[in-house]
Design a protein around this motif. Structure first.
Motif, PDB file in Angstrom:
ATOM      1  N   HIS A 224       0.846  -1.159   0.004  1.00  0.00           N
ATOM      2  CA  HIS A 224       0.002   0.102  -0.072  1.00  0.00           C
ATOM      3  C   HIS A 224       0.891   1.212   0.113  1.00  0.00           C
ATOM      4  O   HIS A 224       1.890   1.468   0.920  1.00  0.00           O
TER       5      HIS A 224
ATOM      6  N   ILE B 229      -4.556   6.393  -1.007  1.00  0.00           N
ATOM      7  CA  ILE B 229      -3.594   5.133  -0.930  1.00  0.00           C
ATOM      8  C   ILE B 229      -4.061   4.307  -2.237  1.00  0.00           C
ATOM      9  O   ILE B 229      -5.152   4.272  -2.620  1.00  0.00           O
TER      10      ILE B 229
ATOM     11  N   GLN C 186      -2.992   0.258  -3.851  1.00  0.00           N
ATOM     12  CA  GLN C 186      -2.371  -1.184  -3.546  1.00  0.00           C
ATOM     13  C   GLN C 186      -1.809  -1.670  -4.995  1.00  0.00           C
ATOM     14  O   GLN C 186      -2.417  -1.614  -5.941  1.00  0.00           O
TER      15      GLN C 186
END
Length: 52
Positions: A24, A31, A33
């Protein structure tokens, strides 16, 4: 899919599940991933970063 992207931020967390690592990456806006496969050199880098 399959296109390179550039991400600016810092590593918030890394989770390892066998041959996959989930990283992350955080910046001021949120954020994202990233999924790293076990055969990738970046996967080994993520493993080394998160090992105590």
């Amino acid at each position: 899919m399959g296109h390179p992207v550039t991400i600016h931020g810092w590593v918030h967390s890394i989770r390892h599940l066998g041959q996959l690592a989930f990283m992350h990456v955080r910046d001021r806006s949120g954020i994202i991933q990233c999924v790293l496969e076990g055969s990738s050199p970046k996967h080994r880098l993520a493993w080394n970063r998160s090992s105590p």
